[in-house]
Write a protein that holds these residues in place. Structure first.
Motif, mmCIF file in Angstrom:
data_model
loop_
_atom_site.group_PDB
_atom_site.id
_atom_site.type_symbol
_atom_site.label_atom_id
_atom_site.label_comp_id
_atom_site.label_asym_id
_atom_site.label_seq_id
_atom_site.Cartn_x
_atom_site.Cartn_y
_atom_site.Cartn_z
ATOM 1 N N VAL A 104 71.257 29.192 45.868
ATOM 2 C CA VAL A 104 70.105 28.039 45.693
ATOM 3 C C VAL A 104 68.928 29.821 44.685
ATOM 4 O O VAL A 104 69.240 30.286 45.231
ATOM 5 N N ILE A 105 68.109 28.928 43.826
ATOM 6 C CA ILE A 105 66.968 29.060 42.902
ATOM 7 C C ILE A 105 65.522 28.529 44.271
ATOM 8 O O ILE A 105 65.388 27.808 43.816
ATOM 9 N N LEU A 106 64.962 29.551 44.695
ATOM 10 C CA LEU A 106 63.687 29.296 44.785
ATOM 11 C C LEU A 106 62.541 29.478 43.290
ATOM 12 O O LEU A 106 61.995 30.385 43.588
ATOM 13 N N ASP A 121 57.239 34.506 52.093
ATOM 14 C CA ASP A 121 57.337 33.039 52.023
ATOM 15 C C ASP A 121 59.248 33.003 52.108
ATOM 16 O O ASP A 121 59.172 32.051 53.136
ATOM 17 N N PHE A 122 59.590 33.841 51.911
ATOM 18 C CA PHE A 122 60.694 33.527 52.166
ATOM 19 C C PHE A 122 61.865 34.056 53.256
ATOM 20 O O PHE A 122 62.404 33.341 54.084
ATOM 21 N N LYS A 123 61.379 35.426 54.841
ATOM 22 C CA LYS A 123 61.493 35.345 55.401
ATOM 23 C C LYS A 123 60.918 33.978 56.232
ATOM 24 O O LYS A 123 61.496 33.583 56.765
ATOM 25 N N ARG A 124 60.010 33.111 56.205
ATOM 26 C CA ARG A 124 59.582 31.948 56.492
ATOM 27 C C ARG A 124 60.169 30.652 56.316
ATOM 28 O O ARG A 124 61.299 29.635 57.421
ATOM 29 N N PHE A 125 60.918 30.666 55.313
ATOM 30 C CA PHE A 125 61.729 29.784 54.552
ATOM 31 C C PHE A 125 63.432 29.836 55.468
ATOM 32 O O PHE A 125 63.624 28.916 55.884
ATOM 33 N N TRP A 126 63.305 30.510 55.776
ATOM 34 C CA TRP A 126 64.830 30.993 56.082
ATOM 35 C C TRP A 126 64.800 31.093 57.798
ATOM 36 O O TRP A 126 65.801 30.703 58.311
ATOM 37 N N GLU A 127 63.662 31.338 58.121
ATOM 38 C CA GLU A 127 63.634 30.974 59.685
ATOM 39 C C GLU A 127 64.383 29.348 59.985
ATOM 40 O O GLU A 127 65.028 28.890 61.179
ATOM 41 N N LYS A 128 63.197 28.874 58.998
ATOM 42 C CA LYS A 128 64.106 27.664 59.341
ATOM 43 C C LYS A 128 65.049 26.735 59.284
ATOM 44 O O LYS A 128 64.688 26.177 59.695
ATOM 45 N N LEU A 171 65.717 21.394 51.334
ATOM 46 C CA LEU A 171 65.571 23.050 51.002
ATOM 47 C C LEU A 171 63.785 22.610 49.801
ATOM 48 O O LEU A 171 62.692 23.480 50.868
ATOM 49 N N GLU A 172 63.632 20.956 49.538
ATOM 50 C CA GLU A 172 62.492 21.519 48.849
ATOM 51 C C GLU A 172 61.276 21.365 49.868
ATOM 52 O O GLU A 172 59.882 22.512 49.797
ATOM 53 N N GLN A 173 61.148 21.176 51.072
ATOM 54 C CA GLN A 173 60.431 20.922 52.326
ATOM 55 C C GLN A 173 60.155 21.879 52.630
ATOM 56 O O GLN A 173 59.108 22.237 53.540
ATOM 57 N N LEU A 174 61.345 22.797 53.629
ATOM 58 C CA LEU A 174 61.010 24.085 54.075
ATOM 59 C C LEU A 174 60.651 24.853 53.365
ATOM 60 O O LEU A 174 60.098 25.578 53.960
ATOM 61 N N TYR A 179 59.771 23.525 43.244
ATOM 62 C CA TYR A 179 61.316 23.090 42.767
ATOM 63 C C TYR A 179 62.442 24.537 43.605
ATOM 64 O O TYR A 179 62.441 25.711 44.266
ATOM 65 N N VAL A 180 63.389 23.394 44.080
ATOM 66 C CA VAL A 180 64.389 24.142 44.665
ATOM 67 C C VAL A 180 65.810 22.990 43.204
ATOM 68 O O VAL A 180 65.511 21.987 43.433
ATOM 69 N N TRP A 181 66.483 24.640 43.019
ATOM 70 C CA TRP A 181 67.967 24.835 42.654
ATOM 71 C C TRP A 181 69.121 24.433 43.371
ATOM 72 O O TRP A 181 69.197 25.995 43.773
ATOM 73 N N ILE A 182 69.613 24.179 43.698
ATOM 74 C CA ILE A 182 71.070 24.265 43.796
ATOM 75 C C ILE A 182 72.367 24.050 42.893
ATOM 76 O O ILE A 182 72.406 23.100 42.484
ATOM 77 N N SER A 183 73.163 24.697 42.905
ATOM 78 C CA SER A 183 74.611 25.299 42.244
ATOM 79 C C SER A 183 75.760 25.558 43.387
ATOM 80 O O SER A 183 75.314 26.535 44.053
#
Length: 300
Positions: A104-106, A121-128, A171-174, A179-183
Motif C-alpha cells: 500500500v502507498i499512502l 499521520d501514519f500512526k493515526r492511520f494505522w490505529e484506525k 483506506l483512502e477515507q481512513l 490517494y492510496v495505491w494498493i497492489s
C-alpha cells in the motif's frame, strides 16, 4: 605534532577466497540467506591504528597522531546503506510474495515536507486500520521524493490463510490526506531486495501527481541523499519477526551451506588512503558477500 588525514574507501576485487577462520555472519531471512565474511575483526581492522577521539587516531607503531578524514556525504550514504540492509533482512523474513500480502502507498494531495508529521499521520492511520482489522501486521517506510514531499509505503500481511485485500475507498477515507495505491506483491522471490532498490533509486521523471508504481528512467541509489539524517525512516508492528543471525567461521559455513549455489557474490577490500600520494595505501579489511535463495537456482 603534525596531523595527517586519511580517507577510507572501498573497491571491488575478484578471485578472492577467505581463509577458513574468517569471521562470518549468516542471516536467515525467509527463503533468502545472506552471508557476510570478514577477513579481520572489524574492531581491529585498522591494525596498528588506535582510535583516540572521533577525529583522531594513533599509529601505535610510530606514535603518530593522525586525523580521520570525515566525508559527511559518503558517511551518511554508508549509514543509509546499512539501514537498508537491515530493512531488507526484515522484509525478506516476513514477506514472501504470498496471496495474504499487500503493498500500500499512502500519498499526500498537498505537498508534505514534514517527516515527523508524516510519521504521526501514519500512526493515526494505522490505529484506525487496526481497530477494523486487528490481525494485520506491517512494515512502514517513509520515502522522500526529489521534490521534497513524502510518500509512505506499507507492506501489510494477515495471519489468515487465503487471498487478502483491503477496500481502496475505505483506506483512502481512513488515511484522509490523499490517494492510496494498493497492489499485490506478485512473483517475487526476494521482496526485500526489490523494495530496497525501489526505495533507494530515483525515476528522473518522477512527479508527485503520478502513480508511484510507474517508473521510466532510473538512477540507482540517487534517493539516499533525500532521506533525513538521524531519523528512523522505517518501523514495523509487534508481530513482525526479526531474522535469525548466526556468527561462525567461513570454514563452518562451507560445511553447512552450499556456497557454490549462491545467486549473488561480491568481494570488496577496504582501503586506507593517505592524502600524500607518495605514501602507500593500506588494505585494512576484505569483505565477501554471498546470497543464497531456496526459490532460485544458481545463475549459469
Amino acid at each position: 605534532m603534525e596531523k595527517e588525514t586519511r580517507k577510507v574507501t572501498t573497491r571491488v576485487i575478484t578471485n578472492y577466497s577467505p581463509s577458513d577462520d574468517a569471521i562470518t555472519e549468516i542471516v536467515h531471512c525467509g527463503n533468502v540467506t545472506e552471508i557476510k565474511v570478514l577477513e579481520r575483526n572489524p574492531l581491529n581492522n585498522l591494525g596498528k591504528c588506535k582510535r583516540k577521539s572521533k577525529d583522531l587516531y594513533v599509529n601505535t607503531e610510530t606514535g603518530e597522531v593522525l586525523e580521520y578524514k570525515h566525508n559527511e556525504k559518503s558517511g551518511n550514504k554508508r549509514n543509509m546503506n546499512k539501514a537498508f540492509e537491515k530493512l531488507r533482512y526484515l522484509i525478506n523474513n516476513n514477506f514472501k510474495s504470498d496471496i495474504n500480502e499487500l503493498h500500500v502507498i499512502l500519498t499526500y494531495a498537498e505537498k508534505m515536507d514534514d517527516f515527523d508529521k508524516a510519521s504521526k499521520d501514519f500512526k493515526r492511520f494505522w490505529e484506525k486500520v487496526n481497530y477494523k482489522y486487528p490481525d494485520l501486521e506491517y512494515i512502514r517506510i517513509i520515502e522522500p521524493q526529489h521534490t521534497g514531499t513524502w510518500h509512505i509505503h506499507v507492506l501489510i500481511k494477515t495471519a489468515k490463510k487465503g487471498y487478502f485485500t483491503l477496500p481502496k475507498d475505505e483506506l483512502e477515507q481512513l488515511w484522509g490526506h490523499g490517494y492510496v495505491w494498493i497492489s499485490k506483491i506478485k512473483n517475487n522471490d526476494n521482496v526485500g531486495a526489490y523494495f530496497s532498490a525501489c526505495l533507494k533509486d530515483v525515476d528522473v521523471f518522477e512527479k508527485d501527481s503520478e502513480n508511484p508504481n510507474d517508473t521510466k528512467c532510473i538512477v540507482k541509489g540517487a534517493r539516499l541523499r533525500f532521506y533525513p539524517h538521524n531519523k528512523r525512516f522505517y518501523s514495523y508492528s509487534k508481530g513482525i519477526k526479526k531474522p535469525l543471525t548466526i556468527r561462525t567461521t567461513y570454514g563452518e559455513a562451507k560445511k553447512n551451506y552450499d556456497l557454490e549455489d549462491c545467486v549473488y557474490k561480491k568481494a570488496q577490500e577496504i582501503v586506507l588512503k593517505p592524502d600524500d600520494e607518495s605514501e602507500k595505501e593500506k588494505v585494512v579489511n576484505r569483505v565477501l558477500r554471498l546470497q543464497l535463495n531456496s526459490k532460485r537456482k544458481k545463475k549459469s
